[in-house]
Design a protein around this motif. Sequence first.
Motif, PDB file in Angstrom:
ATOM      1  N   ASN A 289     116.830 -13.542  37.664  1.00  6.59           N
ATOM      2  CA  ASN A 289     116.603 -12.097  37.598  1.00  6.59           C
ATOM      3  C   ASN A 289     115.719 -11.675  38.765  1.00  6.59           C
ATOM      4  O   ASN A 289     114.673 -12.280  39.014  1.00  6.59           O
ATOM      5  CB  ASN A 289     115.946 -11.749  36.253  1.00  6.59           C
ATOM      6  CG  ASN A 289     115.677 -10.272  36.102  1.00  6.59           C
ATOM      7  OD1 ASN A 289     114.674  -9.774  36.590  1.00  6.59           O
ATOM      8  ND2 ASN A 289     116.581  -9.585  35.430  1.00  6.59           N
TER       9      ASN A 289
ATOM     10  N   GLU B 278     122.472 -18.785  26.746  1.00  8.27           N
ATOM     11  CA  GLU B 278     121.572 -19.930  26.833  1.00  8.27           C
ATOM     12  C   GLU B 278     122.233 -21.095  26.108  1.00  8.27           C
ATOM     13  O   GLU B 278     123.029 -20.892  25.186  1.00  8.27           O
ATOM     14  CB  GLU B 278     120.208 -19.626  26.204  1.00  8.27           C
ATOM     15  CG  GLU B 278     119.397 -18.557  26.936  1.00  8.27           C
ATOM     16  CD  GLU B 278     118.061 -18.298  26.268  1.00  8.27           C
ATOM     17  OE1 GLU B 278     117.600 -19.166  25.493  1.00  8.27           O
ATOM     18  OE2 GLU B 278     117.492 -17.227  26.494  1.00  8.27           O
TER      19      GLU B 278
ATOM     20  N   ILE C  55     117.411 -19.518  34.020  1.00  6.04           N
ATOM     21  CA  ILE C  55     117.222 -19.498  32.574  1.00  6.04           C
ATOM     22  C   ILE C  55     117.269 -20.943  32.065  1.00  6.04           C
ATOM     23  O   ILE C  55     118.032 -21.753  32.593  1.00  6.04           O
ATOM     24  CB  ILE C  55     118.328 -18.645  31.916  1.00  6.04           C
ATOM     25  CG1 ILE C  55     118.119 -17.165  32.252  1.00  6.04           C
ATOM     26  CG2 ILE C  55     118.358 -18.829  30.403  1.00  6.04           C
ATOM     27  CD1 ILE C  55     119.258 -16.273  31.810  1.00  6.04           C
TER      28      ILE C  55
ATOM     29  N   HIS D 234     110.156 -20.471  36.006  1.00  2.00           N
ATOM     30  CA  HIS D 234     111.439 -19.832  35.693  1.00  2.00           C
ATOM     31  C   HIS D 234     111.438 -18.376  36.156  1.00  2.00           C
ATOM     32  O   HIS D 234     110.573 -17.594  35.771  1.00  2.00           O
ATOM     33  CB  HIS D 234     111.716 -19.886  34.191  1.00  2.00           C
ATOM     34  CG  HIS D 234     112.080 -21.245  33.696  1.00  2.00           C
ATOM     35  ND1 HIS D 234     113.348 -21.773  33.842  1.00  2.00           N
ATOM     36  CD2 HIS D 234     111.339 -22.207  33.087  1.00  2.00           C
ATOM     37  CE1 HIS D 234     113.375 -22.995  33.325  1.00  2.00           C
ATOM     38  NE2 HIS D 234     112.172 -23.281  32.853  1.00  2.00           N
TER      39      HIS D 234
ATOM     40  N   ASP E 268     112.070 -10.522  37.680  1.00  2.20           N
ATOM     41  CA  ASP E 268     111.266 -11.660  37.235  1.00  2.20           C
ATOM     42  C   ASP E 268     110.871 -12.531  38.426  1.00  2.20           C
ATOM     43  O   ASP E 268     109.728 -13.009  38.513  1.00  2.20           O
ATOM     44  CB  ASP E 268     112.049 -12.502  36.228  1.00  2.20           C
ATOM     45  CG  ASP E 268     112.232 -11.804  34.895  1.00  2.20           C
ATOM     46  OD1 ASP E 268     111.658 -10.716  34.702  1.00  2.20           O
ATOM     47  OD2 ASP E 268     112.978 -12.338  34.042  1.00  2.20           O
TER      48      ASP E 268
ATOM     49  N   ASN F  80     114.488 -16.832  35.782  1.00  2.35           N
ATOM     50  CA  ASN F  80     115.529 -16.357  34.856  1.00  2.35           C
ATOM     51  C   ASN F  80     116.731 -15.730  35.544  1.00  2.35           C
ATOM     52  O   ASN F  80     117.419 -14.898  34.956  1.00  2.35           O
ATOM     53  CB  ASN F  80     114.924 -15.375  33.843  1.00  2.35           C
ATOM     54  CG  ASN F  80     113.781 -15.988  33.079  1.00  2.35           C
ATOM     55  OD1 ASN F  80     113.871 -17.122  32.606  1.00  2.35           O
ATOM     56  ND2 ASN F  80     112.666 -15.272  32.981  1.00  2.35           N
TER      57      ASN F  80
END
Length: 313
Positions: free
Chosen positions: A192, A94, A160, A188, A195, A190
Motif C-alpha cells: 500500500n 490473506e 501483506i 510490512h 502505508d 502491506n
Amino acid sequence: MSLVGAALAAAIALPGAALSQETTIIGVSIPAATHGWTGGVNFHAQEAIDRLEQEYENLDFVLATAGDAGKQVSDLEDMLATRNIDALVVLPFESDPLTGPVKRVKDAGKFVTVVDRGLAQEGIEDLYVAGDNPGFGRNAGEFFKEKMPDGGKIVVLRGIPTVIDNQRVEAFQTAIEGSGIEILGMEHGNWNRDDAFEVMQDFLSRFPEINAVWASDDDMALGVIEAIRQANRQDEMWVLGGAGMKQMIERVGDNDTMVPADVLYPPSMIATAIELTALKYVSGAAIEGRYILNSTLVTPENASQYYYPDSPF
C-alpha cells in the motif's frame, strides 16, 4: 504462443467441443482494487470473464471483490451456499484466514484454483497459478549484489503477511548472504502506497545512512520515493520495487537513477487462472498442478519490451 494460449485457441476455434451443454458456474473471488496491482487484477479478471462468457454460452461466472479477508470469507460462503458454483478461482486477501474457507469449498467437491498469495496449508487446491515468488526475491537480491559490490545499508518493506511474501523475503535474504549488504530494518508496508510512505518516514528518521531500499512492490515504491523526496534525501539512495507498473517501467527505461530496475509480477495472471479453469470445462483438458510465470528483471536495456501505455497498471 504459450501452452495455455494454444489450448484456449483450439478450444475457442471449436466451441462445439464443450464437454456438456449444462451450465458451469465458476466463482471468481479477488481483492478489491486497494492498490495499483489489484486494480490490474480487477481489470484483467473482468476482461477474461466478459470474453469467455461471450464465447461459451454454457459458462457463467460469479465475480466478487473484497476489501478485507472477512468480506472474502463471506463471499466464498455465499458462492457455495446460494450460487451453486462448480469451480472457484480465488486470489486470497490473506493466506491464513482464507485457508479454512477455501478448504470447505474443496471439501464440497468443487474444483479450486488458487492464484498468487497461496494458502497456509498445502495441497488444498487443484491448480495454483502465480508468479515466481522465490525468483522475485532472488532476482531482486541478485540485483542488489550487482549494484552494491562493496556492500551497504538497506531497508526493506514487506507486503501483506502471506505465503508469497515469506517466499520473496526468504529468497532475497538468501541471495544477499555474504555480500556485505546490511538490512537495517524490515517492516510490512502491506503493498500500500500510504502505508509504505509512513514506514519509510520512520526508517528515514531512525537511520541517518541508507544506501538503497527494497520496496518489493511498485505501489510501495512510490510511497517510499515520496517520503525520500519530502526528506530531501534523493541523492542518498535508490529504490527497487516490483510488479511492472507502467509508471515504474517508464522510469527504468528513462534511466532514472532513483529507479534503476524493476521485477515483473503481472496482474494478468488472474486471466491465466480463469482461462485455465474454464478450459477444464470447455475442452476436457487435464487442468491441475502448478503454472508459474517468470519474474523477469526489467532494466533500461529491456524496459521497452514491458512498457504498455494503455495498461491500467
